[in-house]
Design an enzyme around this catalytic site. Structure first.
Site, PDB file in Angstrom:
ATOM      1  N   ILE A  83     -20.695  -4.091  38.078  1.00 49.00           N
ATOM      2  CA  ILE A  83     -21.668  -3.019  38.286  1.00 49.00           C
ATOM      3  C   ILE A  83     -23.007  -3.589  38.754  1.00 49.00           C
ATOM      4  CG2 ILE A  83     -23.042  -1.265  37.074  1.00 49.00           C
ATOM      5  CD1 ILE A  83     -20.508  -0.764  35.341  1.00 49.00           C
ATOM      6  N   ARG A 114     -30.358   1.477  40.055  1.00 46.26           N
ATOM      7  CA  ARG A 114     -29.948   0.845  41.318  1.00 46.26           C
ATOM      8  C   ARG A 114     -29.522   1.918  42.327  1.00 46.26           C
ATOM      9  NH1 ARG A 114     -30.337  -3.335  44.893  1.00 46.26           N
ATOM     10  NH2 ARG A 114     -28.315  -3.938  45.755  1.00 46.26           N
ATOM     11  N   PHE A 129     -18.128 -24.011   8.047  1.00 50.83           N
ATOM     12  CA  PHE A 129     -16.739 -23.869   7.631  1.00 50.83           C
ATOM     13  C   PHE A 129     -15.934 -24.909   8.394  1.00 50.83           C
ATOM     14  CE2 PHE A 129     -12.553 -21.692   7.880  1.00 50.83           C
ATOM     15  CZ  PHE A 129     -12.380 -21.272   6.564  1.00 50.83           C
ATOM     16  N   GLY A 146      -5.777 -27.063  15.642  1.00 52.41           N
ATOM     17  CA  GLY A 146      -6.506 -25.841  15.938  1.00 52.41           C
ATOM     18  C   GLY A 146      -5.765 -24.642  15.388  1.00 52.41           C
ATOM     19  N   SER A 147      -4.912 -24.039  16.222  1.00 55.63           N
ATOM     20  CA  SER A 147      -4.115 -22.906  15.771  1.00 55.63           C
ATOM     21  C   SER A 147      -3.168 -23.314  14.645  1.00 55.63           C
ATOM     22  CB  SER A 147      -3.314 -22.333  16.943  1.00 55.63           C
ATOM     23  OG  SER A 147      -4.174 -21.771  17.918  1.00 55.63           O
ATOM     24  N   GLU A 183     -11.333 -18.368  15.421  1.00 61.59           N
ATOM     25  CA  GLU A 183     -10.786 -17.593  14.296  1.00 61.59           C
ATOM     26  C   GLU A 183      -9.450 -16.941  14.652  1.00 61.59           C
ATOM     27  OE1 GLU A 183     -13.419 -15.577  11.683  1.00 61.59           O
ATOM     28  OE2 GLU A 183     -15.168 -16.672  12.408  1.00 61.59           O
ATOM     29  N   THR A 187     -19.193 -24.342  13.886  1.00 69.70           N
ATOM     30  CA  THR A 187     -20.416 -23.550  13.998  1.00 69.70           C
ATOM     31  C   THR A 187     -21.364 -23.899  12.860  1.00 69.70           C
ATOM     32  OG1 THR A 187     -19.227 -21.739  15.066  1.00 69.70           O
ATOM     33  CG2 THR A 187     -21.338 -21.207  14.048  1.00 69.70           C
TER      34      THR A 187
END
Length: 381
Positions: free
Chosen positions: A334, A265, A121, A129-130, A360, A156
């Site tokens: 974590i 853990r 696309f 861009g935007s 997007e 992409t």
């Protein structure tokens, strides 16, 4: 919303396929910055590249919620794989199904659905861009042909694609001067260059495209002359739902990895899952993941009902992408030091999640779109 037996079966199929074909290889693809090209054929064989396309064109049918369930599982496995499908199917094949001539649909859709061909696309440009309406790639009429000149970036599938849905200026400035074309990438004057050194999505083929007087017949025009911007925005509205669904999967992957690690853990003589502040992180991840999923499912329901969904898509994309980044960041916390090495997946999750707040439509653009819908005031003008 209760899933049908068919939707539940699809989700289980997608889950097992991702666990077999994606999860074992995602870390290595990231390390070598190259996804195995054979994955495209495998995606086609299982029907994932034809989801939502009519079976008469080689698709596998299915409603929007089914598509979102598939995208969640692909996002859980590897955001790069989700992107391959979201672009070739969601942004291009579905656009052809909605706007292309019967001849083009018959020519291209079966191969796109099977994975024999892949699409990209081509909207974003180095200086556009935007503000997509300011694009500069030009298409000049020459008899029954068009001659395209310009460049695109951050595309992409760019170096893998057999065809590109290219948006080019055929008229004056602004959105009404843009037209859409389906351009075979093997034509003279069409070249691509892969972009390396990305923070995330390292295995995905992201590229710059260059069009140097590429000649195509008018039969490859998609929709009316001057309708390209509207076509692009319609595709991106649905694309945002796909991104959001993938982000749900990514957030879920963070949660599942964190739960396993927290149970295994041990510190201070017991599993860290028993510590209150670890449980707080896990609880927030779980709530955000479920909330994002419900926003996605609301969009799917609106789309299948034929109702307006653009604002809801912006809400889902905004919340889910930010939730994925937050979940990945919490997962690293974590995991502690182990989260900072690629022997464990959560560092990759954070790098991959970060771009979902950019493509997007950035999070800032989504907020402006939502604000415009709420207030009736356009912040873009």
């Amino acid at each position: 919303m209760k899933l049908t037996d068919e939707q539940t079966g699809l989700r289980e199929l997608a889950r097992s396929w991702v666990d077999r074909e994606v999860v074992p290889y995602a870390t290595e693809w990231d390390r070598i910055e190259l996804v195995d090209r054979d994955i495209v054929g495998k995606l086609g064989a299982v029907g994932f590249l034809g989801m939502g396309i009519d079976e008469t064109h080689g698709g596998s049918g299915g409603d929007t919620l089914s598509y979102c369930l598939m995208m969640e599982e692909l996002g859980r496995g590897d955001t790069a794989i989700r992107g391959i499908v979201s672009v070739s199917l969601g942004l291009v094949a579905k656009t052809l199904a909605a706007h292309a001539s019967d001849e083009l649909q018959a020519t291209y859709l079966p191969d796109l659905c099977s994975g024999a061909k892949l699409a990209c696309f081509a909207l974003t440009e180095p200086d556009s861009g935007s503000d997509a309406a300011s694009l500069r790639t030009a298409a000049v009429r020459d008899g029954d042909d068009w001659i395209l000149t310009g460049s695109k970036v951050f595309i992409t599938n760019g170096t893998w694609a057999d065809v590109a849905l290219v948006f080019a200026r055929t008229g004056g400035p602004g959105p009404k001067g843009i037209t859409a074309f389906l351009v075979p990438t093997g034509l003279p004057g069409f070249t691509s260059r892969e972009i390396h050194g990305k923070l995330g999505l390292r295995g995905q083929a992201t590229a710059e495209l260059f069009l140097d007087e590429v000649r195509i017949p008018d039969t490859l025009r998609i929709g009316d002359e001057g309708a390209g911007f509207k076509i692009a925005m319609t595709a991106l509205n649905k694309g945002r739902v796909s991104v959001a669904a993938g982000c749900v999967g990514l957030a879920r992957a963070c949660l599942e990895a964190s739960l396993t690690h927290a149970a295994d853990r041990k510190q201070f003589g017991r599993p860290i899952a028993g510590f209150q502040l670890i449980q707080e992180l896990l609880a927030d991840m779980a709530v955000d993941t479920d909330a994002a999923r419900l926003l996605v499912w609301r969009c799917a329901e609106l789309i299948d009902a034929g109702q307006s969904f653009a604002t809801e898509a912006s809400m889902a994309k905004l919340f889910a992408s930010e939730a994925a980044v937050k979940a990945a960041n919490s997962a690293i916390q974590i995991f502690g030091g182990y989260g900072y090495i690629d022997e464990y997946p959560v560092g990759k999750y954070l790098r991959d999640a970060r771009v979902t707040t950019l493509y997007e439509g950035t999070s800032q653009i989504q907020r402006l779109l939502i604000g415009r819908a709420l207030t009736g005031v356009n912040a873009f003008s």
